[in-house]
Design a protein around this motif. Structure first.
Motif, PDB file in Angstrom:
ATOM      1  N   LYS A 117      34.491  26.937  37.849  1.00 11.96           N
ATOM      2  CA  LYS A 117      35.471  27.545  36.939  1.00 11.96           C
ATOM      3  C   LYS A 117      34.892  28.799  36.282  1.00 11.96           C
ATOM      4  O   LYS A 117      35.562  29.818  36.150  1.00 11.96           O
ATOM      5  CB  LYS A 117      35.911  26.552  35.863  1.00 11.96           C
ATOM      6  N   LYS A 118      33.641  28.683  35.868  1.00 16.65           N
ATOM      7  CA  LYS A 118      32.978  29.823  35.233  1.00 16.65           C
ATOM      8  C   LYS A 118      32.831  30.982  36.228  1.00 16.65           C
ATOM      9  O   LYS A 118      32.998  32.141  35.875  1.00 16.65           O
ATOM     10  CB  LYS A 118      31.606  29.389  34.712  1.00 16.65           C
ATOM     11  N   GLN A 119      32.530  30.646  37.476  1.00 21.43           N
ATOM     12  CA  GLN A 119      32.406  31.670  38.519  1.00 21.43           C
ATOM     13  C   GLN A 119      33.727  32.412  38.707  1.00 21.43           C
ATOM     14  O   GLN A 119      33.748  33.638  38.812  1.00 21.43           O
ATOM     15  CB  GLN A 119      31.968  31.040  39.844  1.00 21.43           C
ATOM     16  N   ILE A 120      34.813  31.693  38.701  1.00 19.20           N
ATOM     17  CA  ILE A 120      36.138  32.310  38.859  1.00 19.20           C
ATOM     18  C   ILE A 120      36.412  33.261  37.700  1.00 19.20           C
ATOM     19  O   ILE A 120      36.888  34.386  37.904  1.00 19.20           O
ATOM     20  CB  ILE A 120      37.228  31.225  38.987  1.00 19.20           C
ATOM     21  N   ARG A 121      36.091  32.827  36.478  1.00 17.75           N
ATOM     22  CA  ARG A 121      36.268  33.710  35.313  1.00 17.75           C
ATOM     23  C   ARG A 121      35.390  34.949  35.398  1.00 17.75           C
ATOM     24  O   ARG A 121      35.820  36.062  35.085  1.00 17.75           O
ATOM     25  CB  ARG A 121      35.971  32.944  34.016  1.00 17.75           C
ATOM     26  N   ARG A 122      34.158  34.767  35.847  1.00 24.86           N
ATOM     27  CA  ARG A 122      33.227  35.911  35.953  1.00 24.86           C
ATOM     28  C   ARG A 122      33.673  36.875  37.045  1.00 24.86           C
ATOM     29  O   ARG A 122      33.523  38.084  36.889  1.00 24.86           O
ATOM     30  CB  ARG A 122      31.810  35.426  36.251  1.00 24.86           C
ATOM     31  N   ILE A 123      34.232  36.362  38.129  1.00 27.85           N
ATOM     32  CA  ILE A 123      34.734  37.232  39.195  1.00 27.85           C
ATOM     33  C   ILE A 123      35.899  38.064  38.671  1.00 27.85           C
ATOM     34  O   ILE A 123      35.989  39.270  38.931  1.00 27.85           O
ATOM     35  CB  ILE A 123      35.116  36.434  40.462  1.00 27.85           C
ATOM     36  N   LYS A 124      36.779  37.427  37.911  1.00 26.40           N
ATOM     37  CA  LYS A 124      37.912  38.164  37.349  1.00 26.40           C
ATOM     38  C   LYS A 124      37.427  39.258  36.401  1.00 26.40           C
ATOM     39  O   LYS A 124      37.922  40.380  36.412  1.00 26.40           O
ATOM     40  CB  LYS A 124      38.865  37.211  36.618  1.00 26.40           C
TER      41      LYS A 124
END
Length: 130
Positions: A117-124
């Motif tokens: 989930k954190k990775q998805i936020r960081r990618i965004k």
């Protein structure tokens, strides 16, 4: 003894080198903006190209024109966001690779989900800079 027929002045060399690195960064950013959000390698390439430009600017700063030096603040922000993404991806990979060495009763699934989930936020967040 020099093997080249003509020597390049340091200022000209520095400006050409920084410009070439900036062009590579633009290409990498363009590729990453077209890639899917699951394609982490294109984001990582942007991070590496950004580091290269930043370090070249910092190294050659005294001989560069003001216009080339001005991008330093933006490069620092780019490195910060893409570095945060890299930290999450590296943590996830490390945890996943060493699941077997965790103590009995410790389940890595919840931590891996949270990191995903954190990775998805960081990618965004990183993609906003592209």
């Amino acid at each position: 003894m020099s093997t080249s027929s003509a020597r390049t002045p340091l200022t000209k060399f520095a400006q050409k080198r920084v410009t070439a690195a900036q062009d590579q960064l633009k290409k990498r950013m363009h590729r990453a903006s077209k890639a899917s959000s699951s394609d982490y390698s294109s984001y990582h390439d942007v991070r590496k190209a950004g580091k290269k430009v930043r370090y070249l600017i910092e190294f050659f700063e005294p001989v560069l024109k003001k216009k080339q030096r001005q991008s330093l603040k933006n490069l620092k922000q780019l490195q910060k966001r893409f570095g945060a993404l890299n930290d999450v991806v590296a943590s996830r990979d490390l945890l996943d690779a060493h699941r077997a060495s965790l103590p009995d009763g410790v389940d890595a699934k919840a931590a891996l989900r949270a990191l995903k989930k954190k990775q998805i936020r960081r990618i965004k967040a990183a993609s906003k800079l592209l």
